[in-house]
Design an enzyme around this catalytic site. Structure first.
Site, PDB file in Angstrom:
ATOM      1  N   LYS A   1       0.819  -1.205   0.000  1.00  0.00           N
ATOM      2  CA  LYS A   1       0.000   0.000   0.000  1.00  0.00           C
ATOM      3  C   LYS A   1       0.862   1.268   0.000  1.00  0.00           C
ATOM      4  O   LYS A   1       0.389   2.334  -0.352  1.00  0.00           O
ATOM      5  CB  LYS A   1      -0.985  -0.014   1.167  1.00  0.00           C
ATOM      6  CG  LYS A   1      -2.075  -1.064   0.948  1.00  0.00           C
ATOM      7  CD  LYS A   1      -3.213  -0.978   1.924  1.00  0.00           C
ATOM      8  CE  LYS A   1      -4.369  -1.874   1.507  1.00  0.00           C
ATOM      9  NZ  LYS A   1      -4.087  -3.320   1.711  1.00  0.00           N
TER      10      LYS A   1
HETATM   11  C1  LIG Z   1      -4.766  -4.360   1.016  1.00  0.00           C
HETATM   12  C2  LIG Z   1      -4.082  -5.659   0.913  1.00  0.00           C
HETATM   13  C3  LIG Z   1      -4.429  -6.638  -0.057  1.00  0.00           C
HETATM   14  C4  LIG Z   1      -5.597  -6.457  -0.990  1.00  0.00           C
HETATM   15  O1  LIG Z   1      -5.361  -5.505  -2.001  1.00  0.00           O
HETATM   16  P1  LIG Z   1      -6.595  -4.888  -2.834  1.00  0.00           P
HETATM   17  O2  LIG Z   1      -5.984  -3.859  -3.697  1.00  0.00           O
HETATM   18  O3  LIG Z   1      -7.556  -4.331  -1.836  1.00  0.00           O
HETATM   19  O4  LIG Z   1      -7.183  -6.017  -3.623  1.00  0.00           O
HETATM   20  C5  LIG Z   1      -3.683  -7.801  -0.134  1.00  0.00           C
HETATM   21  N1  LIG Z   1      -2.669  -8.035   0.729  1.00  0.00           N
HETATM   22  C6  LIG Z   1      -2.302  -7.142   1.687  1.00  0.00           C
HETATM   23  C7  LIG Z   1      -1.198  -7.478   2.608  1.00  0.00           C
HETATM   24  C8  LIG Z   1      -2.992  -5.921   1.808  1.00  0.00           C
HETATM   25  O5  LIG Z   1      -2.630  -5.055   2.775  1.00  0.00           O
END
Ligand SMILES: *Cc1c(COP(=O)(O)O)cnc(C)c1O
Length: 438
Positions: free
Chosen positions: A107
């Site tokens: 993220k």
């Molecule tokens: C947010 C997240 C996801 C999911 O990603 P999306 O873009 O919401 O599909 C997968 N793995 C981790 C560790 C995350 O923090």
């Protein structure tokens, strides 16, 4: 470049407006009016380029003349100060480690870019933007560290007291500067309710410009296409593989949507495997065309526990609501907790590689796809979305082994926590916000 809403009833807007607003007034999600294309020659020129140069080339096409090339280039260098390693597990299986940023999860890629764009546009408008986020962990920490020190912005985070891990709490409460953490005596739903109330509180919105930083913001999505382009070009350059498979651990499907953007821009991507856990509404939709979201189920891969994914609206839009067309580019595969644990164990035994649960879900889905589709030879890239230490307990239990904490994390754990404790009554949030400098 202009941006319009997936619901088609709001007027098209500039990237500035789409970034500062987040959600379109008609409740839809912003998408670019057309997806910029790279010609085969342009792609050839990017083979062997650095991550930041690829990022710059992509961002430039989306941003047009809204930001000067020099400023954009500085912004990108400022965002991506860390590596994006691609680790080879066996001859045709690769892990793209997207967890080397400050909060150890992918993220960071979206949040850091969004923060800088927001700061840039807010400065142009001579406004101070207050980003308000309710978080149960990962998003909030990426936002806290993404916006830390960005002028013309400040962040107010609400997190449920006692319901986030010690590591997450450190990440949420130590960014300092323009980042304020509110520890709420309640659960995540309380935090979310309070934030929603603030967004519609007329007296508050007279004095503050509030915005959200959740995964629906188009400026969080665009930068996530960078690492798809980087990985497929690296695979070609270093290993000679063309059109790899990408296995994507999916929750709100923002990550996957960014991959579709990269493919439509012309980057050499073969096929997507959208890996889910028991929360499989999109997986079922791709199979039979019915969208029937179920209530959220708690699993081992908690960041993917989303019953009704927000970016599904964008995916549907890209495929004209045609599930069969979606299925030609994306295969949905749901993976159980038991399979996830077994995968963590077998990957550790076979490759001496420690994989956290979200990555393991995607790895398992890739293996299943290759074996059921007779595609054992195809090159596959698994997006690894978090560092194993973020899910220490689950991994230590599964592998029956202690995991080493990286040294930069030790430093983080020693920083002083700074948070304001409030009750779950909205008026306490309102009075905190009113008390901030105008
Ligand atoms: C947010 C997240 C996801 C999911 O990603 P999306 O873009 O919401 O599909 C997968 N793995 C981790 C560790 C995350 O923090």
């Amino acid at each position: 470049m202009i941006y319009f809403s997936t619901n088609k009833s709001s007027i098209p807007v500039s990237l500035k407006k789409a970034t500062l607003e987040g959600l379109a007034p008609d409740g839809g999600l912003y998408i670019p009016s057309e997806i910029p294309r790279f010609s085969p020659d342009e792609i050839k020129l990017l083979e062997g380029a650095s991550f930041n140069n690829i990022a710059f080339a992509i961002a430039k096409k989306f941003i047009g003349s809204d930001i000067s090339p020099d400023e954009l280039s500085d912004m990108i260098d400022n965002c991506y100060t860390f590596e994006t390693p691609i680790v080879q597990l066996n001859s045709n299986t690769f892990i793209e480690e997207l967890f080397c940023g400050p909060t150890l999860a992918f993220k960071d890629y979206g949040a850091r870019f969004l923060a800088r764009l927001t700061g840039f546009f807010a400065a142009e408008e001579q406004r101070l933007i207050t980003v308000l986020v309710a978080t149960s962990g990962d998003t909030g920490s990426a936002v806290a560290y993404g916006f830390q020190g960005i002028t013309n912005t400040r962040v107010v985070l609400l997190y449920p007291s006692g319901k986030v891990s010690p590591l997450q709490e450190q990440q949420l409460t130590t960014a300092g500067n323009n980042v304020y953490a509110l520890e709420v005596e309640g659960n995540f739903d309380d935090c979310q309710r309070m934030v929603k109330e603030a967004f519609v509180d007329p007296s508050l919105n007279k004095s503050l410009t509030l915005t959200s930083a959740n995964s629906i913001n188009i400026s969080r999505l665009i930068p996530q296409s960078f690492y798809y382009a980087w990985a497929c070009l690296q695979l070609k350059e270093i290993y000679g593989f063309n059109n790899p498979l990408f296995a994507v651990p999916s929750g709100n499907y923002g990550n996957l949507t960014a991959g579709i953007l990269a493919k439509r821009m012309g980057f050499p991507i073969g096929h997507f495997i959208a890996a889910s856990n028991a929360n499989d509404s999109v997986t079922r939709y791709i199979d039979d065309g019915r969208y029937d979201p179920h209530p959220t189920i708690t699993t081992l891969s908690t960041a993917m526990d989303v019953g009704n994914p927000s970016n599904f609206a964008r995916l549907r839009y890209f495929y004209n609501n045609d599930h069969a067309a979606m299925g030609r580019e994306i295969t949905g595969i749901a993976v159980s907790d038991e399979e996830t644990r077994a995968t963590i164990r077998s990957v550790y035994e076979r490759f001496d590689y420690i994989m956290e649960p979200h990555t393991a879900v995607a790895y398992h889905a890739l293996e299943r796809y290759r074996s059921t589709e007779g595609a054992a030879e195809r090159a596959g890239i698994v997006l690894s979305t978090a560092h194993p230490v973020k899910f220490l307990e689950a991994i230590e239990k599964t592998l029956d082994k202690k995991i080493e904490i990286p040294s930069n994390l030790q430093e983080l754990m020693e920083k002083k926590k700074s948070a304001t404790l409030i009750s779950s009554e909205y008026k306490e949030l309102a009075s905190f916000l009113n008390g901030l400098d105008q």
